[in-house]
Enzyme design. Structure first.
Site, PDB file in Angstrom:
ATOM      1  N   SER A 266       4.018   2.902   8.080  1.00 43.89           N
ATOM      2  CA  SER A 266       3.658   1.827   7.160  1.00 43.89           C
ATOM      3  C   SER A 266       4.871   1.300   6.411  1.00 43.89           C
ATOM      4  CB  SER A 266       2.625   2.326   6.148  1.00 43.89           C
ATOM      5  OG  SER A 266       1.375   2.527   6.740  1.00 43.89           O
TER       6      SER A 266
ATOM      7  N   HIS B  70       0.818  -1.223   0.000  1.00 47.20           N
ATOM      8  CA  HIS B  70       0.000   0.000   0.000  1.00 47.20           C
ATOM      9  C   HIS B  70       0.852   1.273   0.000  1.00 47.20           C
ATOM     10  CE1 HIS B  70       0.447   0.094   4.503  1.00 47.20           C
ATOM     11  NE2 HIS B  70       0.353   1.392   4.299  1.00 47.20           N
TER      12      HIS B  70
ATOM     13  N   ASP C 245      -0.308  -7.519   1.660  1.00 49.89           N
ATOM     14  CA  ASP C 245       0.234  -6.154   1.675  1.00 49.89           C
ATOM     15  C   ASP C 245       1.755  -6.206   1.806  1.00 49.89           C
ATOM     16  OD1 ASP C 245       0.472  -3.438   1.766  1.00 49.89           O
ATOM     17  OD2 ASP C 245      -0.475  -3.182   3.736  1.00 49.89           O
TER      18      ASP C 245
END
EC number: 3.4.21.2
Length: 268
Positions: free
Chosen positions: A216, A74, A121
């Protein structure tokens, strides 16, 4: 005892992995966390994109060979130009001693990445040139295929994400203790329920210490034998109600579920 996976000669890019020259301070508490010891997580990278002639931090990542960085799918936007900052501690210092910026050759996003459900992911960034390892730049160890950590196992999340929900991005690298939450607990109705798959791993959820936006793609660092560290998770998602919401631990892509995929991509 947890074994260190060398992945034959592919991941054995250095004489050792997961062994920082400057040990981390493990008493430190990302949100609710504290400044890390400089260069104590030397596989941590800053993924940066170019906008208006300025490089901007967007995600973390982990150096797993001298040519490859592990991050989250992502984090990747195919319309952007990226570079990777290695050996970084203070993002406000461009020419920081011991740091380098690497250009990107190829980005491999998992073929079954699902942006809606956040499945698979995971992505690998191939650098344009191999980086030279040093006291400030080292490779991470990754776990054996399908290995699992028990509940409450003490791991640490690291990154330059927001210091609190909607707060500023950290200038210097942060770390925070995030104990593993077992899948049975994390998939309870009042926790993450069916959103959490077995290819994910949860950590934290105490409502105090958490990863946040900007973390992230970064590592969940877990200690193993001989003072070494393995990256067991990639920061994937958290609660929309806030970065440190009780019973909403950070959800990580479980690295041990993707070892075969990682091996395949780094041989390309």
């Amino acid at each position: 005892m947890l074994g260190i996976t060398v992945l034959a000669a592919i991941l054995a890019c250095a004489s050792s992995c997961g062994d920082p020259t400057f040990p981390p301070n493990l008493s430190a508490r990302v949100v609710g966390g504290e400044d890390a010891v400089p260069n104590s997580w030397p596989w941590q990278v800053s993924l940066q994109y170019l906008r208006d002639d300025t490089w901007r931090h967007t995600c973390g990542g982990s150096l797993i060979t001298t040519s490859h960085v592990l991050t989250a799918a992502h984090c990747i936007n195919t319309n952007l130009t990226y570079r990777v900052g290695l050996g970084k501690y203070n993002l406000t210092v461009e020419d920081e001693e011991g740091s380098v910026y690497a250009e990107v050759d190829t980005i491999y996003v998992h073929e079954k990445w699902n942006r809606l459900l956040l499945w698979n992911d995971i992505a690998i960034i191939k650098l344009a040139e191999p980086v030279e390892l040093s006291d400030t730049i080292q490779v991470a160890c990754i776990p054996e295929q399908d290995s699992l950590l028990p509940g409450d196992y003490p791991c640490y999340v690291t990154g330059w994400g927001r210091l609190w929900t909607n707060g500023p991005i950290a200038e210097v690298l942060q770390q925070g203790l995030q104990p593993i939450v077992n899948h049975t607990t994390c998939s309870r109705l009042d926790w993450w329920f069916i959103k959490v798959r077995e290819t994910m791993v949860c950590a934290g959820g105490d409502g105090v210490i958490s990863a946040c936006n900007g973390d992230s793609g970064g590592p969940l660092n877990c200690p193993v034998e001989d003072g070494l560290w393995q990256v067991h998770g990639i920061v994937s998602f958290g609660s929309s109600r806030g970065c440190n919401t009780y019973k909403k631990p950070v959800v990580f892509t479980r690295v041990s579920a993707y070892i075969d995929w990682i091996k395949e991509k780094i041989q390309l």
